[in-house]
Write an enzyme that holds these catalytic residues in place. Structure first.
Site, PDB file in Angstrom:
ATOM      1  N   TYR A   1      19.712 -10.018 -14.802  1.00 15.52           N
ATOM      2  CA  TYR A   1      21.466 -10.516 -14.300  1.00 15.52           C
ATOM      3  C   TYR A   1      22.344 -10.569 -14.701  1.00 15.52           C
ATOM      4  O   TYR A   1      23.035 -10.477 -15.457  1.00 15.52           O
ATOM      5  CB  TYR A   1      21.003 -10.054 -12.959  1.00 15.52           C
ATOM      6  CG  TYR A   1      20.531  -8.536 -12.504  1.00 15.52           C
ATOM      7  CD1 TYR A   1      19.454  -8.319 -12.725  1.00 15.52           C
ATOM      8  CD2 TYR A   1      20.880  -7.806 -11.829  1.00 15.52           C
ATOM      9  CE1 TYR A   1      19.218  -7.079 -12.585  1.00 15.52           C
ATOM     10  CE2 TYR A   1      21.068  -6.764 -11.436  1.00 15.52           C
ATOM     11  CZ  TYR A   1      19.991  -6.197 -11.435  1.00 15.52           C
ATOM     12  OH  TYR A   1      19.189  -4.987 -11.383  1.00 15.52           O
TER      13      TYR A   1
ATOM     14  N   ASN B   1      19.516  -1.499  -3.601  1.00 15.96           N
ATOM     15  CA  ASN B   1      20.476  -0.195  -3.975  1.00 15.96           C
ATOM     16  C   ASN B   1      20.270   0.502  -1.828  1.00 15.96           C
ATOM     17  O   ASN B   1      19.830  -0.271  -1.340  1.00 15.96           O
ATOM     18  CB  ASN B   1      18.659  -0.025  -4.669  1.00 15.96           C
ATOM     19  CG  ASN B   1      19.203   0.539  -5.855  1.00 15.96           C
ATOM     20  OD1 ASN B   1      20.126   0.384  -6.168  1.00 15.96           O
ATOM     21  ND2 ASN B   1      17.881   0.076  -6.807  1.00 15.96           N
TER      22      ASN B   1
ATOM     23  N   HIS C   1      24.683   0.352 -13.684  1.00 11.29           N
ATOM     24  CA  HIS C   1      25.721  -0.197 -12.509  1.00 11.29           C
ATOM     25  C   HIS C   1      26.908   0.552 -12.710  1.00 11.29           C
ATOM     26  O   HIS C   1      27.905  -0.221 -12.127  1.00 11.29           O
ATOM     27  CB  HIS C   1      25.601  -1.031 -11.800  1.00 11.29           C
ATOM     28  CG  HIS C   1      24.197  -0.629 -11.087  1.00 11.29           C
ATOM     29  ND1 HIS C   1      24.170   0.022  -9.381  1.00 11.29           N
ATOM     30  CD2 HIS C   1      22.591  -0.891 -11.523  1.00 11.29           C
ATOM     31  CE1 HIS C   1      22.839   0.320  -9.651  1.00 11.29           C
ATOM     32  NE2 HIS C   1      21.911  -0.129 -10.290  1.00 11.29           N
TER      33      HIS C   1
END
Ligand code: NDP
Length: 484
Positions: free
Chosen positions: A337, A127, A54
């Site tokens: 993350y 997404n 990303h």
């Protein structure tokens, strides 16, 4: 006194910003020109590592407004009453390409929303597809290696891509979506968003439900045909970024309706698919969409790096009333993350203005690199304490749920990778099917090993015999009995 004088980074006025200091007119540059040293050194450090996935993204500010009362399902404060508005920031992205790569490639699009609620930040990090290629985080680094550059040639490697997918048939559903028209959205405004995983909502009485998020675009779904996308990739690699920025700048604010599917907790034991398997959807016929609210994007970032590049999202950024599920992909992401952000932006990334909670953060975390706020000042810095420091609130604990079994590395016991991919194939029109097959054939042609192509054709066949036959025909290969 305010003045418009240029200063060094330590605030002193700069005498000359055009000529470096030299020993005489033709002499070497002097190390005592500390303004020059600082300027060059800071420039060398302007980039933070780009995201491993990303990397290429575009962001916008906006708000979320509740349009339907869902308080009987969740005690989340920002969803507590119709009409309540919460500021938010969204970052859209492609997945595989680098920071400077083209917007109009075939790739899922990241759809990450940060709600600045009055009870802390809440991130939905999804997404534009409702499912994912794999369903266990342990496979993620391998999967992404196949999407990135080959270590020897430094080129994209279709053989690796299809080798991995053909050996990981749980990817078939997402591969079908990716290769369909929706694999290249017309703009970031013309696509849906999904939380993808199953989450749990808990109400004030402590009762829970499983939920899935759907953001439905109010602009309508529009896609790019492959030739236009390829042309744009060369002519304007920032096409989607530009479109989003200009739309908002021109007051044409894009909007999405947020819906949830709601599943009673006990249904998870009997539903025909494992509801925590992120390669599957819940049929909307079984669990219809229930409206929650509306998201509007109405303000561009003022500074790309400060806001978009430094924005850090995590599916573990949760607020009371919203909990996780046992989805193994989600469980891995809960670690990955924030860990990525600690590496990329720093241990104190959540204190940056774009990431900072709008309500006061009160805890006992101290120090670390780039601790740029007052670091808790002189307040008490440990717990428990006798100095009136902030205290836990048991009513805000995550919802408890029963578990049983043997600790082991086990697969999902549900291995039907084909029905839902086939359902999607069957709901496409003849023209859509033809384009899907053409996209797959084009993508698989360069695969170097026939064995990989045959294995993958077998998966398409199991989803729908026509699907498999058409891909086989396109590639000029036989349908092998053992792969059917
Ligand atoms: P429904 O007929 O109720 O829903 C079909 C869904 O498919 C709609 O959400 C539609 O989106 C979407 N869709 C249409 N074309 C594509 C495409 N090329 N790529 C991705 N999505 C597309 O059926 P079910 O809920 O029973 O699901 C049937 C199949 O639909 C599933 O196997 C799955 O592949 C797909 N799907 C299901 C979703 C779900 O949450 N149940 C979500 C998305 C896809 P739109 O709203 O724009 O018409």
């Amino acid at each position: 006194m305010s003045s418009n004088k240029l200063t060094t980074s330590w605030g002193a006025p700069v005498g000359d910003n055009q000529n470096s200091m030299t020993a005489g007119d033709r002499g070497p540059t002097l190390i005592q020109d500390v303004h020059l040293l600082e300027k060059l050194a800071h420039f060398n450090r302007e980039r933070v590592p780009e995201r491993v996935v990303h990397a290429k993204g575009a962001g916008a500010h906006g708000y979320f407004e509740v349009t339907n009362d869902v308080s009987k399902y969740t005690k989340a404060d920002f969803l507590s009453e119709v009409g309540k508005r919460t500021p938010l920031f969204i970052r859209f992205s492609t997945v595989a390409g680098e920071l400077g790569s083209s917007d109009t490639v075939r790739d899922p699009r990241g759809f990450a929303v940060k709600f600045y609620t009055e009870e802390g930040n809440y991130d939905i990090v999804g997404n534009n597809t409702p499912v994912f290629f794999i369903r266990d985080a342990i496979k993620f680094p391998d999967f992404i290696h196949t999407q990135k550059r080959d270590p020897k040639t430094h080129l994209k490697n279709p053989t690796a891509v299809w080798d991995f997918w053909s050996l990981s048939p749980e990817s078939l559903h997402q591969v079908t979506i990716l290769m369909s028209d929706r694999g290249i959205p017309a703009t970031l405004r013309h696509m849906h968003g999904f939380g993808s995983h199953t989450f749990k909502w808990t109400n004030a009485e402590g009762e829970g439900v499983w939920i899935k998020y759907h953001f439905k675009t109010e602009q309508g779904v529009k896609n790019l045909d492959v030739n236009t996308a390829a042309k744009l990739a060369g002519e304007n690699p920032d096409y989607h970024t530009e479109d989003l920025f200009n739309a908002i700048e021109n007051g044409d604010f894009p909007a999405w309706k947020l819906y949830v599917q709601i599943m009673p907790l006990e249904d998870a034991n009997t539903y025909r698919f494992d509801p925590f398997d992120v390669t599957k959807v819940w049929s909307q016929k079984d669990y219809p969409l229930i409206e929650v609210g509306r998201m509007v994007l109405d303000r561009n970032p003022e500074n790309y790096f400060a806001e978009v590049e430094q924005a850090t999202f995590s599916p573990g950024t949760l607020v009371p009333g919203i909990d996780v599920s046992p989805d193994k992909m989600l469980q891995g992401r809960l670690f990955a993350y924030h860990d990525a952000h600690r590496y990329r932006v720093g241990a104190n990334h959540q204190a940056l203005p774009i990431n900072r909670s709008r309500n006061e953060v009160k805890n006992y975390q101290r120090d670390g690199q780039m601790r740029f706020d007052n670091n808790g000042g002189g307040s008490v810095y440990y717990e428990p304490n006798s100095f009136g420091g902030p205290k836990e609130s048991p009513e805000d604990k995550q919802a408890a749920y029963p578990v049983s079994g043997i600790a082991d590395s086990v697969s999902y016991d549900h291995n039907d990778h084909y029905t839902q991919a086939g359902d999607l194939y069957r709901l496409l029109s003849e023209e859509e099917r033809a384009r899907l097959v053409a996209n797959i054939v084009g993508a698989m042609k360069p695969v170097e090993k026939e064995e990989i192509k045959l294995r993958q054709i077998g998966h398409f066949y199991k989803a729908d015999p026509e699907y498999g036959r058409r891909v086989a025909e396109g590639l000029g290969l036989p349908l092998q009995e053992e792969n059917k």
